[in-house]
Write a protein that holds these residues in place. Structure first.
Motif, mmCIF file in Angstrom:
data_model
loop_
_atom_site.group_PDB
_atom_site.id
_atom_site.type_symbol
_atom_site.label_atom_id
_atom_site.label_comp_id
_atom_site.label_asym_id
_atom_site.label_seq_id
_atom_site.Cartn_x
_atom_site.Cartn_y
_atom_site.Cartn_z
ATOM 1 N N GLU A 1 29.388 40.002 45.389
ATOM 2 C CA GLU A 1 29.232 38.554 45.470
ATOM 3 C C GLU A 1 27.875 38.188 44.875
ATOM 4 O OE1 GLU A 1 30.255 36.689 49.200
ATOM 5 O OE2 GLU A 1 31.412 38.466 49.779
ATOM 6 N N LEU B 1 27.497 29.558 37.049
ATOM 7 C CA LEU B 1 28.832 29.115 37.478
ATOM 8 C C LEU B 1 29.413 28.089 36.510
ATOM 9 C CD1 LEU B 1 28.430 28.906 41.375
ATOM 10 C CD2 LEU B 1 29.383 30.754 39.987
ATOM 11 N N LEU C 1 30.542 38.363 38.419
ATOM 12 C CA LEU C 1 30.988 37.153 37.719
ATOM 13 C C LEU C 1 32.481 37.219 37.400
ATOM 14 C CD1 LEU C 1 27.972 36.536 35.295
ATOM 15 C CD2 LEU C 1 28.446 35.435 37.485
ATOM 16 N N GLN D 1 34.616 38.846 39.135
ATOM 17 C CA GLN D 1 35.273 38.658 40.436
ATOM 18 C C GLN D 1 35.472 37.170 40.718
ATOM 19 O OE1 GLN D 1 35.861 41.590 42.035
ATOM 20 N NE2 GLN D 1 36.851 40.818 43.866
ATOM 21 N N LYS D 2 34.526 36.348 40.249
ATOM 22 C CA LYS D 2 34.592 34.898 40.477
ATOM 23 C C LYS D 2 35.761 34.249 39.734
ATOM 24 C CE LYS D 2 30.868 33.472 42.871
ATOM 25 N NZ LYS D 2 30.998 32.649 44.090
#
Length: 586
Positions: free
Chosen positions: A291, A306, A333, A335-336
């Motif tokens: 995270e 983001l 990133l 994973q996002k």
């Protein structure tokens, strides 16, 4: 917990009630329910969290007349721990405390277990005196066994004996259990202390074992030179490398199981003056946060990144020295944005962390699969997102830019000192400025600092520290108390102090065996540059990294060094650590 008679259990309950450690009405209700279901009353009370395991253990010791020891925050000498093998201590939940007049003091959970007591006494071949402790206390004490290198010492003795008998055939010694146990002990220690690397380094007359823990190398032991051939050969066998090759570097990998967790190991063996050096990289996916927020990115940098990954195409590049967490940032990133609706393909050397739902390709130079050739292949696989482990040459850089131009979102890393350094570096690789300007979304610079452990103390900053803080982040800090909340939220660090104070309250960790220097774990220092029209103009005009960073700072970029000082003011790290890692940055 000790096996108790009904009478003893009743006495313990009465003791807890008389001391006001339990609620009489709740105890009565649980007691009635437990007796009806034929369950131990004390166990039921512990499970329902009406009393604690520690309270029951202490009360039990008083009732049955044995001494009690609180093991929390107690460090047991490794020579004392070595008197009882770890496996035996685990089996009976007992740890040795010390020796006096030939009697070994041992803390146990179940002091009423006579068979276990006799077993331990026979094992150590001396009388023992039992002390009672809680299960939690014994469990915490057992964690100190990670420094037990008895297996290594045994291997040394066996190897020395083989040498004296002129039977030191490497292949024979390698297959012998002491060498295997020695390697297992070293790797287990590294895993339990969350080391990222193990260095096995030969000197003229000895072998040094060092571990990189929280980014800092620490010597953990020095072994006789006689063990080196067998230990290195054992690693080569596990890594499927050539045992008889000592002249050229070799790379390999294998997996170990530590506490039921698989840890992937990357092996690099190189010939050095006094033998062969081995560096083992430990890749523990479960031990790494995926995270981005927990890794230390916050405030403006987090918002910039983001926004950058929301775009359907373009490049997100991260930079920093070796071991600064660049790949982990890319994983976080990805994973996002990961979802079933997009195809994500990665090209890595090596694949460090295996992730579900992502197509990961391992570079294999010997087979002709390089970053450049692999990237060409990836672009024929209908990807939406492409991650290239590292841009190392102009061919890979050109292909990455072309991928970004043709509708792909591209993630990659470069070795530069700062975010702004990425741009001139790519220009040096022959990328046309106008192509670079039109494909870059955001560039990230990062380094890692050690985190202060939870056990800490506060102090007032010195005159020099105060001056440094004011010079580096004075313009970023709140002007007055009224603006503290707004500025703190913008920068991502709650409760920042007002600027230009006479001193600032800083934290430092308490040094202990488990947390050397008062540190435990690491956090990232980040800086981000959003490539907008003004930055694009500088790129096209071949501006230097310093010129690009000056413009980025005027537009709100927080530099890595500033981010470090903000982390120090927030109690995440220390000024000393920020200066160690980022003193060369503006």
């Amino acid at each position: 917990m000790a096996l108790l008679t009904k009478e003893a259990e009743e006495k313990i309950l009465n003791l807890l009630l008389s001391e006001g450690l339990a609620d009489a009405k709740l105890v009565a209700a649980v007691k009635e329910s437990a007796e009806r279901d034929d369950k131990p009353v004390l166990n039921e009370l512990i499970q329902r969290k009406l009393i604690s395991d520690d309270m029951v253990s202490h009360a039990t010791a008083l009732v049955i007349g044995v001494p009690y020891v609180e093991l929390k925050n107690i460090t047991i000498d490794q020579d004392i721990l070595a008197k009882l093998p770890y496996e035996a201590s685990m089996r009976v939940m007992a740890v040795p405390l010390g020796e006096k007049n030939g009697i070994l003091n041992v803390a146990m959970v179940d002091v009423t277990n006579v068979q276990a007591t006799d077993y331990l006494s026979n094992l150590v071949n001396q009388p023992i005196r039992v002390w009672m402790s809680s299960k939690r206390g014994i469990s915490e004490a057992l964690e100190q066994y990670h420094g037990d290198f008895s297996g290594v010492k045994e291997a040394v003795k066996e190897t020395d004996a083989a040498s004296e008998n002129e039977q030191s055939n490497v292949k024979t010694i390698v297959q012998d259990s002491p060498i295997s146990k020695a390697l297992t002990t070293i790797l287990s220690y590294a895993a339990k202390t969350k080391a990222s690397d193990v260095h096995i380094e030969p000197l003229e007359n000895s072998l040094i074992i060092r571990c990189r823990i929280d980014g800092v190398l620490r010597k953990i032991m020095e072994l006789p030179k006689t063990i080196a051939p067998a230990l290195v050969s054992r690693i080569k066998i596990l890594s499927n490398l050539k045992i008889d090759e000592h002249r050229i570097p070799q790379d390999g990998q294998f997996t170990v199981l530590v506490d039921d967790q698989e840890i992937d190991l990357r092996i690099a063996i190189s010939p050095v003056t006094w033998g062969e050096q081995v560096v083992i990289r430990l890749l523990d996916k479960k031990g790494v946060s995926m995270e981005i927020e927990k890794m230390g990115m916050s405030g403006r940098a987090l918002r910039d990144v983001l926004e950058g990954i929301k775009k359907p195409n373009g490049m997100i590049l991260t930079s920093g020295p070796t071991g600064s967490g660049k790949s982990t940032t890319l994983y976080a990133l990805i994973q996002k944005i990961k979802s079933e609706s997009i195809n994500i393909v990665t090209l890595e050397d090596p694949v460090e962390y295996k992730m579900d739902g992502i197509n990961q390709i391992q570079v294999n130079v010997d087979a002709g699969l390089t970053f450049a050739s692999g990237l060409r292949s990836i672009l024929r696989q209908d990807p939406d997102v492409v991650m290239v482990g590292e841009i190392r040459d102009s061919e890979t850089a050109s292909l990455a830019v072309q991928a970004a131009l043709t509708g792909h979102l591209v993630f990659s890393t470069l070795h530069t000192n700062s975010a702004a350094g990425i741009l001139p570096r790519l220009l040096d690789m022959g990328i046309e400025p106008f192509l670079l300007a039109s494909t870059l979304n955001v560039v990230i610079g990062q380094r890692l600092v050690r985190r202060i452990t939870e056990k800490r103390e506060m102090y007032k900053s010195s005159e020099i520290e105060t001056k440094n803080i004011n010079e580096i982040v004075g313009d970023l800090l709140p002007k007055d108390k009224e603006s503290v909340a707004e500025v703190s939220e913008d920068l991502g660090y709650p409760g920042l102090p007002v600027r230009n104070d006479d001193f600032y309250m800083l934290a430092k960790g308490i040094d202990s065996k488990e947390t050397p220097g008062g540190y435990s774990g690491r956090a990232g220092l980040y800086e981000t540059i959003v490539v907008d029209e003004e930055i694009q103009k500088l790129i096209i005009s071949h501006a230097t990294a310093n010129e690009i960073m000056r413009l980025a700072k005027s537009k709100g970029t927080v530099t890595m060094r500033q981010d470090g000082v903000l982390k120090a003011l927030s109690g995440i790290t220390t000024m000393e650590e920020v200066n160690r890692v980022a003193s060369d940055l503006s």
